[in-house]
Design a protein around this motif. Structure first.
Motif, PDB file in Angstrom:
ATOM      1  N   GLN A 136       0.910  -1.163  -0.029  1.00 34.52           N
ATOM      2  CA  GLN A 136       0.035   0.030   0.032  1.00 34.52           C
ATOM      3  C   GLN A 136       0.744   1.167  -0.097  1.00 34.52           C
ATOM      4  OE1 GLN A 136      -3.385  -0.165  -0.257  1.00 34.52           O
ATOM      5  NE2 GLN A 136      -3.209  -2.453  -0.279  1.00 34.52           N
ATOM      6  N   GLU A 137       0.365   2.226  -0.529  1.00 31.62           N
ATOM      7  CA  GLU A 137       1.123   3.673  -0.666  1.00 31.62           C
ATOM      8  C   GLU A 137       1.242   4.178   0.829  1.00 31.62           C
ATOM      9  OE1 GLU A 137      -1.258   6.512  -2.667  1.00 31.62           O
ATOM     10  OE2 GLU A 137      -2.940   6.480  -1.313  1.00 31.62           O
ATOM     11  N   LYS A 138       2.542   5.057   0.980  1.00 33.53           N
ATOM     12  CA  LYS A 138       2.692   5.505   1.973  1.00 33.53           C
ATOM     13  C   LYS A 138       1.927   6.716   2.303  1.00 33.53           C
ATOM     14  CE  LYS A 138       6.758   7.410   4.700  1.00 33.53           C
ATOM     15  NZ  LYS A 138       8.171   7.775   4.584  1.00 33.53           N
ATOM     16  N   ALA A 139       1.042   6.577   3.630  1.00 32.01           N
ATOM     17  CA  ALA A 139      -0.139   7.516   3.936  1.00 32.01           C
ATOM     18  C   ALA A 139      -0.139   7.632   5.446  1.00 32.01           C
ATOM     19  CB  ALA A 139      -1.128   7.163   3.092  1.00 32.01           C
ATOM     20  N   CYS A 140      -1.218   8.544   5.819  1.00 32.27           N
ATOM     21  CA  CYS A 140      -1.568   8.450   7.435  1.00 32.27           C
ATOM     22  C   CYS A 140      -2.459   7.452   7.648  1.00 32.27           C
ATOM     23  CB  CYS A 140      -1.739   9.666   7.835  1.00 32.27           C
ATOM     24  SG  CYS A 140      -2.513   9.978   9.348  1.00 32.27           S
ATOM     25  N   TYR A 141      -2.271   6.382   8.233  1.00 34.27           N
ATOM     26  CA  TYR A 141      -3.203   5.235   8.583  1.00 34.27           C
ATOM     27  C   TYR A 141      -3.452   5.215   9.916  1.00 34.27           C
ATOM     28  CZ  TYR A 141      -1.984   3.632   3.719  1.00 34.27           C
ATOM     29  OH  TYR A 141      -1.871   3.752   2.347  1.00 34.27           O
ATOM     30  N   ASN A 142      -4.818   4.578  10.312  1.00 37.65           N
ATOM     31  CA  ASN A 142      -5.079   4.170  11.569  1.00 37.65           C
ATOM     32  C   ASN A 142      -5.431   2.723  11.414  1.00 37.65           C
ATOM     33  OD1 ASN A 142      -4.785   6.709  12.853  1.00 37.65           O
ATOM     34  ND2 ASN A 142      -6.814   7.338  12.333  1.00 37.65           N
ATOM     35  N   ILE A 143      -5.261   1.935  12.464  1.00 38.25           N
ATOM     36  CA  ILE A 143      -5.755   0.405  12.426  1.00 38.25           C
ATOM     37  C   ILE A 143      -6.725   0.159  13.438  1.00 38.25           C
ATOM     38  CG2 ILE A 143      -4.961  -1.873  12.613  1.00 38.25           C
ATOM     39  CD1 ILE A 143      -2.100  -1.003  11.326  1.00 38.25           C
ATOM     40  N   ARG A 144      -7.898  -0.304  13.253  1.00 37.02           N
ATOM     41  CA  ARG A 144      -8.833  -0.422  14.060  1.00 37.02           C
ATOM     42  C   ARG A 144      -9.084  -1.983  13.972  1.00 37.02           C
ATOM     43  NH1 ARG A 144     -14.030   2.220  12.587  1.00 37.02           N
ATOM     44  NH2 ARG A 144     -14.080   1.032  10.665  1.00 37.02           N
ATOM     45  N   ILE A 145      -8.980  -2.615  15.332  1.00 39.27           N
ATOM     46  CA  ILE A 145      -9.143  -3.918  15.556  1.00 39.27           C
ATOM     47  C   ILE A 145     -10.489  -4.192  16.638  1.00 39.27           C
ATOM     48  CG2 ILE A 145      -8.131  -6.135  16.664  1.00 39.27           C
ATOM     49  CD1 ILE A 145      -5.334  -4.874  16.123  1.00 39.27           C
ATOM     50  N   ARG A 146     -11.294  -5.062  16.010  1.00 39.48           N
ATOM     51  CA  ARG A 146     -12.499  -5.460  17.009  1.00 39.48           C
ATOM     52  C   ARG A 146     -12.488  -6.866  17.131  1.00 39.48           C
ATOM     53  NH1 ARG A 146     -18.013  -6.299  15.812  1.00 39.48           N
ATOM     54  NH2 ARG A 146     -17.419  -5.759  13.507  1.00 39.48           N
ATOM     55  N   PHE A 147     -12.739  -7.464  18.399  1.00 37.05           N
ATOM     56  CA  PHE A 147     -12.733  -8.650  18.660  1.00 37.05           C
ATOM     57  C   PHE A 147     -14.008  -9.201  18.656  1.00 37.05           C
ATOM     58  CE2 PHE A 147      -8.755  -7.429  20.649  1.00 37.05           C
ATOM     59  CZ  PHE A 147      -7.798  -8.611  20.155  1.00 37.05           C
ATOM     60  N   THR A 148     -14.419  -9.950  18.065  1.00 40.45           N
ATOM     61  CA  THR A 148     -15.847 -10.639  17.759  1.00 40.45           C
ATOM     62  C   THR A 148     -16.091 -11.733  18.332  1.00 40.45           C
ATOM     63  OG1 THR A 148     -15.109 -11.814  15.731  1.00 40.45           O
ATOM     64  CG2 THR A 148     -15.989  -9.543  15.499  1.00 40.45           C
TER      65      THR A 148
END
Length: 329
Positions: A136-148
Motif C-alpha cells: 500500500q502507498e505511504k500515507a497516514c493510517y489508523n488500524i482498527r481491531i475489533r474482537f468478535t
C-alpha cells in the motif's frame, strides 16, 4: 447443635464467600483491558519496523466499546497486507487474546476511508483475507481491531466456577455427614465398643504427621511473560532462544548467527558497515577475521529463505543491508 443446623450454617457461609468473591472481582480495576492495550500497541510497533521505521511514535491506543481498539501513528507509513495479517496473528496467539477478530486499515481524517481489512474466525476455514502481496502507498493510517468472539450466554466463567464449587462443597458436606453418622451407628453397636483403658481414636504408634502448609496461589504458580520477538518480514526472530519462526516451523540458529541477526534486525533497511558488524559480533573474542563475517552472512541468507522477500544485500566495499522486498500480487 444438630447436624442440620451445622449444614445450614456451612451452606450459608459458602454462598456468602462466593458472592463476596464475585463482587470483589467486579470491583477490581480493568487490568485485562490495560494488558490488551499494551499488546495491541505491540502490533503497531512491529508494523513500523517492517516498514523500516524505528523512530516514529505510536500514539496511545484508543479503547472503544465492544472490545474495539484503534492504533494511531504519528507519521505516515507503508505496509504489505501479508505482513499485517501475519503480525496480528502472531501477537494475538502469543498473548492469548480472543481468536476471532476484524482488522481494518483506515485513512486518517477527514476521509476515514477503509482501504484494507480482513476477518479472522476461531474456525480458520471461514477466514476472509483479501488480496495479499500488494504494498500500500505511504500515507497516514489508523488500524482498527475489533474482537468478535463472545462468551457463552449466561454468567461469566468465574461466576460459574464459583457456583459449581459451592454445589460440590455442599454435596461433599452431605456425604461426609452421612458417612459420619453411619460410622457412629456402627461403632455404637454391641461388640464394637472399644476396650477399657484404650482411648478411642488413639493408635499405638502415632508417629509424626506430614502437614503441608497453606501457600498463597502466587507461591505455587507464577505467570511467566511470553518472550517478545522481532518481526523480519513474515518471520519472527527470538534473540534469547536463538530461534527464527516461520509460520509453524522453527529454525534454530547458532549463538553467533543469532548475535549477527540481532544486529541486522534492529537496523532493517539500513546499510551496516563491515567494521561495525565485526566489532559488535566478534569484539569479545579479541581476533576479528573478515572471512568469518562473510561466512556467517552466507549461513543467515540460507535460513532467511523461509520468507522469499527477506534478503541480506552486499553493499560493495561498504557492508551489508537487511531488506524486505515486495512480492507480486
Amino acid at each position: 447443635m444438630s447436624w442440620k443446623v451445622l449444614l445450614a450454617m456451612g451452606t450459608a457461609l459458602i454462598v456468602i464467600v462466593s458472592w463476596t468473591a464475585i463482587r470483589r472481582r467486579a470491583a477490581l480495576p480493568a487490568t485485562d483491558q490495560a494488558t490488551e492495550k499494551l499488546v495491541i500497541r505491540q502490533i503497531g510497533h512491529q508494523l513500523l519496523l517492517q516498514a523500516g521505521d524505528s523512530s516514529s511514535r505510536i500514539l496511545p491506543v484508543e479503547e472503544r466499546a465492544n472490545k474495539e481498539y484503534l492504533i494511531r501513528f504519528a507519521a505516515p507509513f507503508t505496509f504489505v497486507p501479508d505482513a499485517l495479517v501475519a503480525t496480528v496473528r502472531r501477537v494475538v496467539a502469543a498473548n492469548g487474546l480472543p481468536s476471532s477478530y476484524l482488522v481494518e486499515v483506515i485513512h486518517c481524517a477527514p476521509s476515514a476511508e477503509v482501504i484494507y481489512g480482513f476477518q479472522i474466525y476461531k474456525d480458520s476455514a471461514h477466514d476472509v483475507i483479501p488480496c495479499l502481496g500488494r504494498r500500500q502507498e505511504k500515507a497516514c493510517y489508523n488500524i482498527r481491531i475489533r474482537f468478535t468472539e463472545t462468551e457463552a450466554a449466561g454468567m461469566d466463567p468465574f461466576s460459574s466456577g464459583l457456583l459449581a464449587g459451592s454445589l460440590v462443597a455442599i454435596l461433599a458436606s452431605l456425604l461426609f455427614r452421612a458417612l459420619y453418622i453411619r460410622k457412629r451407628r456402627t461403632a455404637d453397636k454391641p461388640g464394637n465398643m472399644p476396650a477399657l483403658g484404650t482411648p478411642t481414636g488413639i493408635t499405638d504408634s502415632p508417629g509424626p504427621q506430614n502437614i503441608q502448609p497453606d501457600l498463597p496461589p502466587s507461591a505455587i504458580k507464577q505467570e511467566v511473560p511470553a518472550p517478545t520477538g522481532i518481526a523480519i518480514g513474515n518471520l519472527l526472530f527470538f534473540r534469547e532462544s536463538q530461534q527464527l519462526v516461520a509460520g509453524a516451523d522453527i529454525i534454530l540458529l547458532t549463538a553467533k548467527e543469532a548475535k549477527l541477526l540481532h544486529v541486522f534486525a534492529n537496523a532493517q533497511q539500513e546499510m551496516i558497515d563491515r567494521d561495525q558488524l565485526m566489532k559488535q559480533v566478534w569484539e569479545d573474542e579479541g581476533v576479528i577475521v573478515g572471512r568469518s563475517l562473510d561466512m556467517f552472512v552466507s549461513k543467515l541468507r540460507k535460513k532467511l529463505q523461509a520468507d522469499p522477500r527477506v534478503s541480506i544485500l552486499n553493499v560493495h566495499g561498504k557492508g551489508y543491508k537487511l531488506v524486505i522486498g515486495q512480492m507480486a500480487c
